[in-house]
Design an enzyme around this catalytic site. Structure first.
Site, short mmCIF file in Angstrom:
data_model
loop_
_atom_site.label_atom_id
_atom_site.label_comp_id
_atom_site.label_asym_id
_atom_site.label_seq_id
_atom_site.Cartn_x
_atom_site.Cartn_y
_atom_site.Cartn_z
N TYR A 162 -17.94 2.05 102.94
CA TYR A 162 -18.97 2.70 102.38
C TYR A 162 -19.24 4.26 102.45
O TYR A 162 -19.29 4.52 103.76
CB TYR A 162 -20.17 2.16 103.20
CG TYR A 162 -20.87 0.85 102.44
CD1 TYR A 162 -19.84 -0.11 101.75
CD2 TYR A 162 -22.16 0.64 102.29
CE1 TYR A 162 -20.56 -1.05 100.98
CE2 TYR A 162 -22.69 -0.50 101.85
CZ TYR A 162 -21.83 -1.38 100.92
OH TYR A 162 -22.48 -2.38 100.30
N HIS A 164 -34.74 -5.82 94.95
CA HIS A 164 -34.33 -4.34 94.56
C HIS A 164 -34.98 -4.43 92.97
O HIS A 164 -34.52 -3.54 92.35
CB HIS A 164 -32.84 -4.15 94.67
CG HIS A 164 -32.45 -3.95 95.91
ND1 HIS A 164 -32.74 -3.04 96.69
CD2 HIS A 164 -31.65 -4.87 96.74
CE1 HIS A 164 -31.97 -3.07 97.78
NE2 HIS A 164 -31.35 -4.04 98.03
N GLU A 206 -30.08 -8.65 99.32
CA GLU A 206 -31.20 -8.35 100.04
C GLU A 206 -32.57 -8.55 99.42
O GLU A 206 -33.38 -7.74 99.01
CB GLU A 206 -31.14 -6.62 100.22
CG GLU A 206 -29.95 -6.08 101.12
CD GLU A 206 -29.87 -4.85 101.60
OE1 GLU A 206 -29.47 -4.48 102.46
OE2 GLU A 206 -30.63 -3.88 100.37
N TRP A 223 -19.65 -7.04 100.99
CA TRP A 223 -19.79 -5.83 101.58
C TRP A 223 -20.40 -5.97 102.93
O TRP A 223 -20.51 -5.03 103.67
CB TRP A 223 -21.09 -5.36 100.71
CG TRP A 223 -22.60 -5.83 100.81
CD1 TRP A 223 -22.94 -7.12 99.99
CD2 TRP A 223 -23.67 -5.38 101.74
NE1 TRP A 223 -24.46 -7.50 100.44
CE2 TRP A 223 -24.66 -6.35 101.65
CE3 TRP A 223 -23.64 -4.57 102.63
CZ2 TRP A 223 -25.79 -6.34 102.38
CZ3 TRP A 223 -24.98 -4.20 103.15
CH2 TRP A 223 -26.02 -5.13 102.98
N ASP A 258 -32.74 -0.05 90.76
CA ASP A 258 -33.27 -0.37 92.07
C ASP A 258 -34.76 -0.19 92.24
O ASP A 258 -35.42 0.21 91.17
CB ASP A 258 -32.44 0.36 92.98
CG ASP A 258 -32.08 -0.26 94.42
OD1 ASP A 258 -33.05 -1.07 95.05
OD2 ASP A 258 -30.96 -0.56 94.52
#
Length: 489
Positions: free
Chosen positions: A354, A196, A263, A329, A125
């Site tokens: 989560y 990421h 993302e 997710w 990440d």
């Protein structure tokens, strides 16, 4: 697992007869305790192993100690059982805060005791690169350490000024894979791309969008949130990533390989003449199309090597790669869309499973983040979304996993607090049929039996009445969500 209170009891000397009967379901088993001893029959070797976990439950909490007793008295029972789903997973983020090998091996034991069969390791990440890649040594020389770490959220900002770091050697990871396999657990690696990736760009600046920003000035990220710095889409970068994945495939035999895909802000690509030229060259229309093209490339690349790509539900944007499996997710909708389009799905909606999200609105809840997800909430989780239930698409739901992100969990105790006892509720939700599940009975069994098992395994879980004083984090602000959960009004 508990037995009828009036069941006759027989002595157990530790001897178990086992055999495989393919007539039983895969991972299913039949455990028989009688006057003539104990027998476990499994549909396969995994079924035999899960039957042994049930036998441990019947023996009592001491059977869960590493030096515990494997003898005693057992109730005379016959237990026939099989899992509802074939993907019963737990994701551990070792990138944001590094969990050393000993901690990962411990979690393999913990998830095995709960009959989960997938460990998803989030290995890379922005805040750290945790897997040794021999042809690219700077990934760990530079990318595995950050100079400081953000504490909590909000203002004023607080920092832990100690450097944080660590990584797994390839031999470490092979040991983890072998240890998990002995317990019928598959380890699924994740190398997150094209977003990421700041730790990788800090190590190899040419991977970033050098015509937009000074990538040589980037360091391993020290705070949290969605990061604008993403990989470029040049051929040299694809070859670099293929080199990374070649070594990853050599370590992990898992059929599934996770490439993230989540993302990935497009601002740098929009501003980059090179990225815009690449979009025109490939004929993919726009930045979403460019990300989709990258995912499709690795879908084909993995398929050519006998593997399957799995990614977060953003890989739906711009068109889904042909063989991709989607981890849903951001809610249930991504999973529904993917299943209806003929793709396999693993459900892990952040509103429900989560485990970094807060467990209550208790004022002493440490670093409260996200929505409230209580033990009852997790127990009520059903991996098959209502829109798919009763349709032919429901079979596309391979199962589900609970995800543990570690921005605010800096050590084993903090991870334990967030994960347990909710992972026990999740394990029952993905193993047992949805019909007939009774939370009040589950809570009774937790208090009568399972908290004692967690104590025996040394788990620093959240107590039913709230955090103990040393589990609190006074003064470190969280970021609780106040917007409705998915499906609430």
């Amino acid at each position: 697992m508990s037995a009828p209170e009036d069941a006759a009891r027989v002595p157990f000397d530790g001897m178990v007869r086992t055999r495989v009967d393919p007539a039983l379901p895969s991972e299913g088993y039949r455990l028989t305790v009688g006057a003539d001893g104990v027998e476990i029959v499994g549909g396969d070797e995994a079924g035999v192993f899960w039957g042994r976990q049930t036998l441990r439950q019947l023996l009592g909490p001491d059977a869960f100690r590493r030096a515990g007793s494997a003898t005693g008295e057992l109730p005379q029972v016959v237990v026939e059982d099989a899992p509802r789903f074939r993907w019963r997973g737990f994701m551990l983020d070792v990138a944001r805060h590094f969990t050393p090998k000993s901690g990962v091996l411990r979690y393999i034991d913990l998830i095995a005791a709960h009959k989960l069969n997938v460990l998803h390791l989030h290995l890379t990440d922005d805040q750290g690169w945790r897997v040794e890649i021999k042809r690219y040594p700077r990934l760990t020389e530079v990318g595995s350490s950050r100079r400081r770490t953000k504490l909590g959220h909000g203002r004023p900002e607080r920092w832990d000024e100690r450097p944080h770091g660590g990584f797994f050697t390839q031999d470490d990871l092979r040991e983890i894979v072998a240890y998990a396999a002995e317990r019928h657990i598959t380890v699924v690696p994740e190398i997150d791309l094209p977003g990421h990736m700041q730790a990788a760009i800090a190590a190899y600046p040419e991977l970033g969008n050098t015509d937009v920003i000074d990538t040589a000035a980037l360091e391993v990220k020290t705070d949290w949130g969605v990061n604008p710095h993403v990989l470029n889409a040049e051929e040299a970068t694809l070859r670099f990533l293929e080199g990374v994945l070649e070594e990853v495939l050599d370590i992990f035999p898992s059929r599934f390989v996770h490439v993230g895909g989540d993302e990935c802000p497009k601002d740098e690509w929009k501003a980059s003449p090179s990225a815009q030229a690449r979009i025109r060259e490939l004929g993919v229309g726009d930045e979403d199309g460019l990300q989709s093209w990258i995912i499709r490339h690795f879908d084909r690349w993995l398929a050519e090597r006998g593997r399957r790509l799995v990614g977060w539900d953003e890989i739906l944007e711009g068109g889904l790669a042909e063989g991709a499996t989607v981890m849903s997710w951001r809610g249930r909708d991504g999973g529904v869309t993917a299943a209806e389009a003929g793709h396999d799905v693993v459900m892990c909606p952040m509103q429900e499973v989560y485990l970094d999200h807060r467990q209550s609105d208790h004022p002493d809840e440490p670093v409260p983040f996200g929505w409230i997800e209580t033990l009852r909430d997790v127990y009520a989780f059903d991996p098959v979304p209502p829109k798919l239930a009763g349709t032919g698409h429901a079979a596309r739901v391979l199962g589900a996993q609970a995800n543990m992100w570690t921005e605010q969990t800096e050590n084993q105790q903090r991870i334990d607090y967030m994960v347990f006892p909710r992972l026990a509720a999740f394990a029952e939700a993905v193993w047992s049929p949805s019909e007939g599940r009774d939370y009040d009975d589950f809570e009774r069994r937790m208090r009568a039996e399972h908290y004692a098992r967690l104590d025996a395994m040394g788990v620093d879980y959240r107590r039913p009445d709230g955090p103990l004083p040393y589990q609190q984090r006074p003064g470190i602000l969280g970021r609780p969500y106040t917007s409705p959960k998915y499906g609430e009004s």
